[in-house]
Design a protein around this motif. Structure first.
Motif, short mmCIF file in Angstrom:
data_model
loop_
_atom_site.label_atom_id
_atom_site.label_comp_id
_atom_site.label_asym_id
_atom_site.label_seq_id
_atom_site.Cartn_x
_atom_site.Cartn_y
_atom_site.Cartn_z
N GLU A 195 61.63 51.20 -21.69
CA GLU A 195 60.94 51.34 -20.55
C GLU A 195 59.79 50.32 -19.95
O GLU A 195 59.75 49.84 -18.79
CB GLU A 195 60.32 52.68 -20.53
CG GLU A 195 61.23 53.79 -20.62
CD GLU A 195 60.36 55.30 -20.40
OE1 GLU A 195 59.16 55.27 -19.80
OE2 GLU A 195 60.85 56.08 -20.65
N ILE A 196 59.29 49.71 -21.20
CA ILE A 196 58.35 48.69 -21.10
C ILE A 196 59.15 47.46 -20.51
O ILE A 196 58.68 46.69 -19.72
CB ILE A 196 57.76 48.09 -22.22
CG1 ILE A 196 56.71 49.19 -22.84
CG2 ILE A 196 57.14 46.78 -22.32
CD1 ILE A 196 55.95 49.06 -24.13
N SER A 197 60.36 47.23 -20.86
CA SER A 197 61.28 45.86 -20.43
C SER A 197 61.36 46.29 -19.03
O SER A 197 61.39 45.33 -18.00
CB SER A 197 62.42 45.97 -21.30
OG SER A 197 62.30 45.84 -22.74
N VAL A 198 61.95 47.52 -18.76
CA VAL A 198 62.36 47.66 -17.35
C VAL A 198 61.04 47.51 -16.27
O VAL A 198 61.10 47.11 -15.18
CB VAL A 198 62.87 49.10 -17.20
CG1 VAL A 198 63.01 49.44 -15.63
CG2 VAL A 198 64.09 49.23 -17.76
N TYR A 199 59.86 48.15 -16.79
CA TYR A 199 58.89 48.02 -15.85
C TYR A 199 58.22 46.44 -15.76
O TYR A 199 57.66 46.07 -14.69
CB TYR A 199 57.49 48.87 -16.41
CG TYR A 199 57.65 50.40 -16.11
CD1 TYR A 199 57.76 50.83 -14.72
CD2 TYR A 199 57.75 51.34 -17.22
CE1 TYR A 199 57.61 52.20 -14.48
CE2 TYR A 199 57.70 52.61 -16.80
CZ TYR A 199 57.81 53.07 -15.56
OH TYR A 199 57.90 54.51 -15.21
N SER A 200 58.42 45.78 -16.77
CA SER A 200 58.03 44.39 -16.93
C SER A 200 58.99 43.71 -15.90
O SER A 200 58.48 42.76 -15.22
CB SER A 200 58.27 43.80 -18.35
OG SER A 200 57.26 44.39 -19.24
N ILE A 201 60.21 43.99 -15.79
CA ILE A 201 61.13 43.43 -14.73
C ILE A 201 60.71 43.48 -13.25
O ILE A 201 60.61 42.65 -12.40
CB ILE A 201 62.52 43.73 -15.23
CG1 ILE A 201 63.04 43.26 -16.34
CG2 ILE A 201 63.44 43.36 -13.97
CD1 ILE A 201 64.47 43.77 -16.90
N ASN A 202 60.22 45.04 -13.12
CA ASN A 202 59.83 45.37 -11.76
C ASN A 202 58.30 44.70 -11.50
O ASN A 202 58.14 44.11 -10.37
CB ASN A 202 59.46 46.75 -11.79
CG ASN A 202 59.15 47.29 -10.54
OD1 ASN A 202 59.83 46.92 -9.46
ND2 ASN A 202 58.27 48.35 -10.65
#
Length: 281
Positions: free
Chosen positions: A28-35
């Protein structure tokens, strides 16, 4: 809302004191970072383009301007989510900003869809309500709804009433999807119709414009399905089970939600001729 987030306000909050992070948290941290990395500068650029007069002007682009401001709030929530993993005091702010995801993006996109519907199917009504003051009134009402949704997210998602909130948010998404599908079908039907007595050249140019509008609406419809259907299914499954859903299912809906959020910015940049410049550079 994932299980790790709900643990901020339940008896499992003691895990945060040891800073234990699972695999789903890293994903989830990775997805939020991409966003955050791609969404924040993109929407800032769109806001700057609209304010400086690029495109059709502030009046015509007022809905997407407010949508981009709302998306900046969602990007901010990405930062708050990462901070809340190590600092539980940020969890309340994270729950507050979740209301923008539940209502902000869906309602603003619904307004844009209704605007296209009026422009194509009811052009006289569209011209009547085209002045900026009507858009300002609509957006002001949406921001009030967003504030109420954020407050409900803050108080309900951290309590046993969170299932009532998920029921209401799921019903809202179904309503928005129904309105957008109605508008999309009506616009597509109108685009298929050909006016009588048209010249061959005018007909060819109009068919090109209709084909382009059809492709844009088709892309928007597909992104809408990707954006809302997984969240609706996940919401119903949680309501039916009366318990938190599996982290993998929530991560899937979250990933699709983030990816589908880039469709409107890309369409705007492509329409203003900026997307091709960015790609070439």
């Amino acid at each position: 809302m994932n299980n790790s987030t709900m643990n901020f306000t339940t008896t499992e909050a003691s895990n945060l004191t040891t800073h234990s992070i699972g695999l789903m948290d890293y994903l989830e941290i990775s997805v939020y970072s991409i966003n955050l990395l791609f969404g924040f500068p993109t929407h800032c650029y769109i806001i700057w383009l609209i304010i400086t007069g690029t495109g059709s002007g502030v009046a015509s682009e007022f809905f997407i301007l407010n949508l981009s401001v709302c998306e900046l709030g969602i990007c901010l929530n990405s930062v708050v989510f990462v901070l809340s993993i190590w600092f539980p005091t940020f969890s309340s702010f994270y729950l507050f900003l979740i209301g923008l995801s539940f209502t902000g993006r869906p309602v603003f996109q619904c307004l844009m869809c209704v605007e296209r519907y009026l422009a194509v199917v009811h052009p006289v009504t569209f011209l009547k309500y085209k002045p900026l003051r009507y858009r300002v009134i609509c957006c002001a009402a949406v921001w009030v709804i967003n504030l109420v949704s954020c407050l409900c997210s803050l108080f309900n998602l951290s309590s046993p009433n969170r299932y009532i909130h998920r029921w209401l948010s799921t019903m809202l998404m179904i309503l928005i999807v129904s309105i957008q599908l109605f508008c999309v079908v009506a616009v597509l039907r109108a685009l298929k119709q050909t006016g009588p007595g048209e010249r061959k050249r005018e007909k060819k140019e109009e068919n090109h414009m209709k084909r382009r509008a059809f492709n844009i609406i088709l892309i928007t419809t597909v992104s809408m399905v990707i954006l809302y259907v997984p969240k609706i299914i996940t919401g119903f499954s949680e309501i039916h089970a009366q318990s938190d859903n599996s982290p993998a299912r929530w991560f899937t809906s979250l990933t699709l939600f983030i990816i589908a959020g880039f469709v409107q910015p890309v369409l705007f940049l492509h329409r203003t001729g900026k997307f091709s410049c960015l790609c070439s550079s």
